[in-house]
Design a protein around this motif. Structure first.
Motif, PDB file in Angstrom:
ATOM      1  N   ASP A  98       0.805  -1.220   0.000  1.00 38.14           N
ATOM      2  CA  ASP A  98       0.000   0.000   0.000  1.00 38.14           C
ATOM      3  C   ASP A  98       0.836   1.267   0.000  1.00 38.14           C
ATOM      4  O   ASP A  98       0.278   2.372  -0.004  1.00 38.14           O
ATOM      5  N   ASP A  99       2.139   1.135  -0.005  1.00 40.43           N
ATOM      6  CA  ASP A  99       3.010   2.312   0.003  1.00 40.43           C
ATOM      7  C   ASP A  99       3.071   2.912  -1.405  1.00 40.43           C
ATOM      8  O   ASP A  99       3.392   2.210  -2.368  1.00 40.43           O
ATOM      9  N   PRO A 100       2.764   4.205  -1.563  1.00 43.62           N
ATOM     10  CA  PRO A 100       2.775   4.826  -2.901  1.00 43.62           C
ATOM     11  C   PRO A 100       4.130   4.707  -3.591  1.00 43.62           C
ATOM     12  O   PRO A 100       4.202   4.504  -4.808  1.00 43.62           O
ATOM     13  N   GLY A 101       5.206   4.859  -2.814  1.00 44.35           N
ATOM     14  CA  GLY A 101       6.538   4.748  -3.404  1.00 44.35           C
ATOM     15  C   GLY A 101       6.793   3.367  -3.962  1.00 44.35           C
ATOM     16  O   GLY A 101       7.376   3.216  -5.046  1.00 44.35           O
ATOM     17  N   TYR A 102       6.354   2.350  -3.245  1.00 50.73           N
ATOM     18  CA  TYR A 102       6.526   0.970  -3.714  1.00 50.73           C
ATOM     19  C   TYR A 102       5.703   0.740  -4.981  1.00 50.73           C
ATOM     20  O   TYR A 102       6.192   0.135  -5.942  1.00 50.73           O
ATOM     21  N   ARG A 103       4.476   1.242  -5.002  1.00 50.78           N
ATOM     22  CA  ARG A 103       3.620   1.048  -6.185  1.00 50.78           C
ATOM     23  C   ARG A 103       4.226   1.730  -7.404  1.00 50.78           C
ATOM     24  O   ARG A 103       4.140   1.208  -8.522  1.00 50.78           O
ATOM     25  N   ARG A 104       4.853   2.882  -7.209  1.00 53.96           N
ATOM     26  CA  ARG A 104       5.488   3.567  -8.333  1.00 53.96           C
ATOM     27  C   ARG A 104       6.649   2.741  -8.890  1.00 53.96           C
ATOM     28  O   ARG A 104       6.865   2.695 -10.107  1.00 53.96           O
ATOM     29  N   LEU A 105       7.385   2.093  -8.010  1.00 52.53           N
ATOM     30  CA  LEU A 105       8.496   1.258  -8.466  1.00 52.53           C
ATOM     31  C   LEU A 105       7.987   0.074  -9.284  1.00 52.53           C
ATOM     32  O   LEU A 105       8.568  -0.274 -10.319  1.00 52.53           O
ATOM     33  N   VAL A 106       6.899  -0.551  -8.823  1.00 53.91           N
ATOM     34  CA  VAL A 106       6.316  -1.668  -9.566  1.00 53.91           C
ATOM     35  C   VAL A 106       5.856  -1.208 -10.943  1.00 53.91           C
ATOM     36  O   VAL A 106       6.099  -1.876 -11.966  1.00 53.91           O
ATOM     37  N   GLN A 107       5.201  -0.073 -10.992  1.00 56.31           N
ATOM     38  CA  GLN A 107       4.718   0.458 -12.276  1.00 56.31           C
ATOM     39  C   GLN A 107       5.880   0.777 -13.215  1.00 56.31           C
ATOM     40  O   GLN A 107       5.808   0.526 -14.422  1.00 56.31           O
ATOM     41  N   LYS A 108       6.954   1.327 -12.648  1.00 57.47           N
ATOM     42  CA  LYS A 108       8.127   1.630 -13.473  1.00 57.47           C
ATOM     43  C   LYS A 108       8.715   0.362 -14.065  1.00 57.47           C
ATOM     44  O   LYS A 108       9.089   0.323 -15.253  1.00 57.47           O
ATOM     45  N   MET A 109       8.779  -0.689 -13.268  1.00 53.98           N
ATOM     46  CA  MET A 109       9.325  -1.952 -13.762  1.00 53.98           C
ATOM     47  C   MET A 109       8.385  -2.585 -14.787  1.00 53.98           C
ATOM     48  O   MET A 109       8.841  -3.160 -15.792  1.00 53.98           O
ATOM     49  N   GLU A 110       7.087  -2.479 -14.579  1.00 55.07           N
ATOM     50  CA  GLU A 110       6.123  -3.023 -15.541  1.00 55.07           C
ATOM     51  C   GLU A 110       6.250  -2.318 -16.882  1.00 55.07           C
ATOM     52  O   GLU A 110       6.175  -2.960 -17.941  1.00 55.07           O
ATOM     53  N   ARG A 111       6.439  -1.013 -16.866  1.00 55.79           N
ATOM     54  CA  ARG A 111       6.640  -0.285 -18.125  1.00 55.79           C
ATOM     55  C   ARG A 111       7.925  -0.732 -18.799  1.00 55.79           C
ATOM     56  O   ARG A 111       7.995  -0.879 -20.023  1.00 55.79           O
ATOM     57  N   PHE A 112       8.938  -0.982 -17.993  1.00 60.14           N
ATOM     58  CA  PHE A 112      10.240  -1.371 -18.526  1.00 60.14           C
ATOM     59  C   PHE A 112      10.163  -2.717 -19.248  1.00 60.14           C
ATOM     60  O   PHE A 112      10.788  -2.905 -20.307  1.00 60.14           O
ATOM     61  N   ILE A 113       9.405  -3.660 -18.692  1.00 58.76           N
ATOM     62  CA  ILE A 113       9.348  -4.985 -19.313  1.00 58.76           C
ATOM     63  C   ILE A 113       8.258  -5.079 -20.369  1.00 58.76           C
ATOM     64  O   ILE A 113       8.086  -6.123 -21.002  1.00 58.76           O
ATOM     65  N   GLY A 114       7.510  -3.976 -20.556  1.00 59.07           N
ATOM     66  CA  GLY A 114       6.542  -3.931 -21.642  1.00 59.07           C
ATOM     67  C   GLY A 114       5.165  -4.442 -21.315  1.00 59.07           C
ATOM     68  O   GLY A 114       4.428  -4.885 -22.198  1.00 59.07           O
ATOM     69  N   ARG A 115       4.797  -4.396 -20.043  1.00 62.44           N
ATOM     70  CA  ARG A 115       3.453  -4.852 -19.677  1.00 62.44           C
ATOM     71  C   ARG A 115       2.438  -3.734 -19.871  1.00 62.44           C
ATOM     72  O   ARG A 115       2.741  -2.563 -19.712  1.00 62.44           O
TER      73      ARG A 115
END
Length: 368
Positions: free
Chosen positions: A351-368
């Protein structure tokens, strides 16, 4: 390894010898039509004729058939890279079937067999079921045993033992690991130093320096991996785990680990984040996960091990060892997200906003 291509060899050797199909047929004791079919690839000579043909042209039977059971190291490296990429783009079982065919075809090309063992070890977890994974691991163990028994190469045999131990660990057979490697650590012999001194005595100073750098590089990597293992295993002793993390961080900075081996660096960040998260230091965990994501996105690909300004003589050795990534880029990217950021160890950060941003950044990186 070339395909069997007896037809073209027969044509070339007959013309080289300056004889006709009739003359060759008469020597072997067959019809001209038979020789013609051999040379056009419509049929093969009876196996009993092969020694006669080889002797007539003064070549070996292998040369006659244009057959070699070996593959050049450069071709092995290219094949490994292509197959590793195929695991990300083709059905898993199709790639495994191709690997099995290669093993059968090049059954005595032991450098290739070691690389196929490495390929299986790095990709077995992509199999659909636990049962299928175990089958592949057992096949890999069998292949390792063959390499040890029949290769006649000390280094290949050592590699095979190490991969067999990895497979036994994955198969939950710890006693077999101890049987393979021994139950204790013996003093390390300075083989590299002795080899370097031998080169020095021979006057080959360049090779002596290269050997010393190569051995030092390996010692640094082993020391770093050892610290990561201490960090991973000291889950019940925060002070010890943190000390291992700090020492590994210092070693990474001293030896420019981000350039030498960025995979080691992201492992350090991931394990450090898990350690701090488990001890409720969430801000520090997110900071390290941020370093992890930044390194994955900005400094990891294309992955290939190489030296730096200090280790400036090790690139030929790394290339010979296979410095490219053991798995394809897409498979590695998926693992970066699945095995680290989405690991249950970080459930408390969901639920941490910073953690969610990191997940989203990685998802964009791998093309999801």
């Amino acid at each position: 390894m070339k395909e069997i291509n007896l037809a073209s060899v027969l044509v070339a050797k007959r013309r080289e010898k300056g004889i006709t199909q009739d003359e060759l047929a008469a020597y072997i004791g067959v019809s001209k039509a038979s020789v013609s079919k051999w040379e056009t690839g419509q049929s093969y000579p009876d196996i009993t004729f092969l020694p006669l043909l080889a002797a007539y042209f003064n070549i070996s039977i292998d040369e006659l058939m244009s057959y070699s059971p070996q593959m050049e190291r450069s071709d092995i490296a290219k094949l490994y890279t292509r197959l590793a990429a195929d695991f990300a783009s083709r059905p898993f079982e199709d790639v495994i079937a191709e690997c099995a065919a290669l093993i059968k075809k090049y059954y005595s090309c032991f450098p290739l067999l070691v690389q196929l063992v490495k390929l299986y070890t790095n990709h077995f977890m992509l199999a659909g079921t636990q049962e299928r994974q175990e089958v592949l691991l057992n096949e890999t163990v069998t292949l390792c045993e063959r390499i040890q028994a029949e290769s006649g190469d000390v280094q290949l045999a050592k590699e095979a033992v190490s991969y067999q131990a990895l497979c036994c660990l994955a198969l939950q057979r710890p006693q077999q690991v101890l049987d393979l490697l021994g139950e204790g650590i013996r003093p390390m012999l300075p083989e590299g130093m002795l080899i370097a001194q031998a080169y020095q005595v021979m006057g080959n100073i360049g090779k002596a320096k290269e050997t010393l750098q190569t051995e030092l590089y390996q010692y640094v990597m082993v020391a770093f991996q050892g610290l990561l293992n201490v960090l991973q295993m000291a889950t019940d002793h925060f002070e010890k785990a943190e000390e291992a993390f700090l020492r590994a961080s210092d070693l990474a900075q001293i030896f420019n680990m981000k350039q030498l081996n960025p995979n080691n660096v992201i492992l350090l960040y991931a394990l450090g984040a898990r350690m701090y998260c488990a001890n409720n230091s969430h801000a520090k965990a997110i900071e390290l996960l941020g370093n992890y994501v930044d390194t994955c996105v900005g400094a990891f690909f294309p992955f290939e091990l190489h030296g730096d300004a200090f280790f400036d003589l090790i690139d030929p050795w790394l290339k010979d060892c296979g410095a490219a990534a053991p798995r394809s880029e897409q498979v590695i990217k998926e693992s970066m997200l699945r095995d680290v950021l989405m690991n249950p160890a970080f459930a408390s950060l969901q639920d941490d906003p910073g953690y969610r941003r990191l997940v989203q950044k990685m998802e964009r990186f791998i093309g999801r």
